[in-house]
Design a protein around this motif. Structure first.
Motif, PDB file in Angstrom:
ATOM      1  N   UNK A   1     -10.156  -4.213 -16.096  1.00 23.22           N
ATOM      2  CA  UNK A   1      -9.017  -3.366 -15.792  1.00 23.22           C
ATOM      3  C   UNK A   1      -9.299  -1.870 -15.750  1.00 23.22           C
ATOM      4  N   UNK A   2      -8.289  -1.139 -15.277  1.00 25.55           N
ATOM      5  CA  UNK A   2      -8.346   0.325 -15.185  1.00 25.55           C
ATOM      6  C   UNK A   2      -7.138   0.903 -15.907  1.00 25.55           C
ATOM      7  N   UNK A   3      -7.404   1.873 -16.770  1.00 22.73           N
ATOM      8  CA  UNK A   3      -6.322   2.532 -17.499  1.00 22.73           C
ATOM      9  C   UNK A   3      -6.309   4.032 -17.178  1.00 22.73           C
ATOM     10  N   UNK A   4      -5.098   4.577 -17.138  1.00 23.81           N
ATOM     11  CA  UNK A   4      -4.935   6.023 -16.983  1.00 23.81           C
ATOM     12  C   UNK A   4      -4.039   6.508 -18.112  1.00 23.81           C
ATOM     13  N   UNK A   5      -4.575   7.401 -18.933  1.00 20.88           N
ATOM     14  CA  UNK A   5      -3.841   7.929 -20.098  1.00 20.88           C
ATOM     15  C   UNK A   5      -3.363   6.801 -21.015  1.00 20.88           C
ATOM     16  N   UNK A   6      -4.228   5.777 -21.164  1.00 15.11           N
ATOM     17  CA  UNK A   6      -3.935   4.691 -22.084  1.00 15.11           C
ATOM     18  C   UNK A   6      -3.082   3.571 -21.518  1.00 15.11           C
ATOM     19  N   UNK A   7      -2.663   3.697 -20.259  1.00 16.34           N
ATOM     20  CA  UNK A   7      -1.795   2.668 -19.665  1.00 16.34           C
ATOM     21  C   UNK A   7      -2.525   1.974 -18.521  1.00 16.34           C
ATOM     22  N   UNK A   8      -2.492   0.654 -18.532  1.00 21.63           N
ATOM     23  CA  UNK A   8      -3.154  -0.112 -17.474  1.00 21.63           C
ATOM     24  C   UNK A   8      -2.415   0.095 -16.151  1.00 21.63           C
ATOM     25  N   UNK A   9      -3.186   0.336 -15.085  1.00 21.11           N
ATOM     26  CA  UNK A   9      -2.574   0.628 -13.789  1.00 21.11           C
ATOM     27  C   UNK A   9      -3.202  -0.231 -12.694  1.00 21.11           C
ATOM     28  N   UNK A  10      -2.424  -0.421 -11.651  1.00 25.51           N
ATOM     29  CA  UNK A  10      -2.946  -1.029 -10.425  1.00 25.51           C
ATOM     30  C   UNK A  10      -3.125   0.043  -9.364  1.00 25.51           C
ATOM     31  N   UNK A  11      -2.074   0.868  -9.189  1.00 23.62           N
ATOM     32  CA  UNK A  11      -2.160   2.027  -8.302  1.00 23.62           C
ATOM     33  C   UNK A  11      -1.564   3.213  -9.055  1.00 23.62           C
ATOM     34  N   UNK A  12      -2.256   4.349  -9.009  1.00 25.07           N
ATOM     35  CA  UNK A  12      -1.779   5.516  -9.756  1.00 25.07           C
ATOM     36  C   UNK A  12      -2.096   6.794  -8.978  1.00 25.07           C
ATOM     37  N   UNK A  13      -1.093   7.668  -8.889  1.00 21.49           N
ATOM     38  CA  UNK A  13      -1.336   8.993  -8.290  1.00 21.49           C
ATOM     39  C   UNK A  13      -1.934   9.891  -9.361  1.00 21.49           C
ATOM     40  N   UNK A  14      -3.126  10.391  -9.104  1.00 15.22           N
ATOM     41  CA  UNK A  14      -3.830  11.179 -10.108  1.00 15.22           C
ATOM     42  C   UNK A  14      -3.223  12.565 -10.263  1.00 15.22           C
ATOM     43  N   UNK A  15      -3.124  12.987 -11.507  1.00 17.62           N
ATOM     44  CA  UNK A  15      -2.625  14.318 -11.846  1.00 17.62           C
ATOM     45  C   UNK A  15      -3.706  15.058 -12.613  1.00 17.62           C
ATOM     46  N   UNK A  16      -3.614  16.384 -12.585  1.00 18.54           N
ATOM     47  CA  UNK A  16      -4.583  17.199 -13.322  1.00 18.54           C
ATOM     48  C   UNK A  16      -4.529  16.847 -14.802  1.00 18.54           C
ATOM     49  N   UNK A  17      -5.692  16.611 -15.390  1.00 20.60           N
ATOM     50  CA  UNK A  17      -5.764  16.294 -16.816  1.00 20.60           C
ATOM     51  C   UNK A  17      -5.710  14.818 -17.139  1.00 20.60           C
ATOM     52  N   UNK A  18      -5.545  13.954 -16.131  1.00 22.35           N
ATOM     53  CA  UNK A  18      -5.522  12.510 -16.385  1.00 22.35           C
ATOM     54  C   UNK A  18      -6.858  12.048 -16.972  1.00 22.35           C
ATOM     55  N   UNK A  19      -6.764  11.088 -17.891  1.00 27.10           N
ATOM     56  CA  UNK A  19      -7.968  10.468 -18.456  1.00 27.10           C
ATOM     57  C   UNK A  19      -8.017   9.013 -17.982  1.00 27.10           C
ATOM     58  N   UNK A  20      -9.091   8.669 -17.287  1.00 24.50           N
ATOM     59  CA  UNK A  20      -9.243   7.337 -16.697  1.00 24.50           C
ATOM     60  C   UNK A  20     -10.258   6.538 -17.509  1.00 24.50           C
ATOM     61  N   UNK A  21      -9.977   5.249 -17.681  1.00 27.71           N
ATOM     62  CA  UNK A  21     -10.939   4.355 -18.341  1.00 27.71           C
ATOM     63  C   UNK A  21     -11.175   3.156 -17.427  1.00 27.71           C
ATOM     64  N   UNK A  22     -12.404   3.053 -16.926  1.00 32.21           N
ATOM     65  CA  UNK A  22     -12.826   1.898 -16.130  1.00 32.21           C
ATOM     66  C   UNK A  22     -13.543   0.942 -17.089  1.00 32.21           C
TER      67      UNK A  22
END
Length: 221
Positions: free
Chosen positions: A43-64
């Motif tokens: 999975x892929x998480x952005x700011x601790x939340x699992x995502x399928x599609x996400x619009x990236x914002x400045x400061x986002x932290x991604x976990x692959x």
């Protein structure tokens, strides 16, 4: 569409066993960047939340998987790879020159001498000279005093001008404000030059000799 994953044939490779071979895709719509998970194993998480599609914002932290990546850094690296094979950056430089013109207008405003002190200096000087010419003074001490006043008139007028140290400080603050905005869109090299935007526009290339970015911008009156 820019692929991200563990496989070497990905556009951006992450060498981490928790990352799937083709883990996610980055794509752009207008000026916005989107991240899409490719049904990865971990999975892929952005700011601790699992995502399928996400619009990236400045400061986002991604976990692959368990590989953490700063979104700003990732986008910068992706952009560098996109730009690596490009040479024509006319579109980006057009926007950069708008910022350069804004910088130069502010620079001119700081450097421009105020009209008031200049007119005061001229007026005081001419007035005292006319008095000396047309009004006879029998007492030489009065004439001497007036001559001294003519010389002092320029000093008095200068007192109303902005000190050189203050002007230099204002210019320094202006440079600090714009130096990070006036950089080559390909190599991030500063394009601020003492010769100004006209020189850069005429040159048509990045000021960094190691960079092959070029642009062709017609001068608009």
């Amino acid at each position: 569409m820019y692929s991200i994953g563990r496989s070497e044939d990905m556009f951006h490779t992450l060498e981490n066993p928790s990352v799937s071979r083709h883990h996610a895709d980055l794509y752009k719509e207008g000026q916005e960047w989107y991240l899409k998970d490719k049904q990865s194993t971990n999975g892929t998480k952005v700011n601790g939340r699992k995502v399928e599609i996400h619009k990236l914002e400045k400061g986002d932290v991604i976990v692959f998987g368990d590989e953490q990546v700063d979104a700003d850094t990732l986008l910068l690296e992706i952009q560098k790879k996109i730009n690596a094979d490009r040479t024509d950056f006319t579109h980006e430089y057009e926007k950069l020159f708008d910022v350069y013109k804004e910088y130069e207008r502010k620079q001119d405003k700081i450097m421009k001498k105020p009209l008031g002190p200049i007119l005061l200096r001229i007026g005081l000087g001419i007035g005292l000279i006319l008095v000396l010419i047309f009004i006879p003074f029998k007492n030489p001490e009065i004439k001497t005093t007036l001559y001294i006043l003519v010389g002092l008139s320029s000093v008095v007028a200068s007192a109303f001008s902005k000190p050189v140290s203050k002007r230099n400080a204002d210019l320094g603050e202006l440079v600090l404000e714009y130096e990070n905005r006036l950089k080559c869109p390909k190599c991030n090299y500063t394009v601020m030059t003492k010769f100004g935007s006209t020189y850069l526009k005429g040159k048509g290339t990045c000021l960094n000799k190691q960079c092959d970015a070029i642009f062709n911008i017609d001068e608009k009156e």
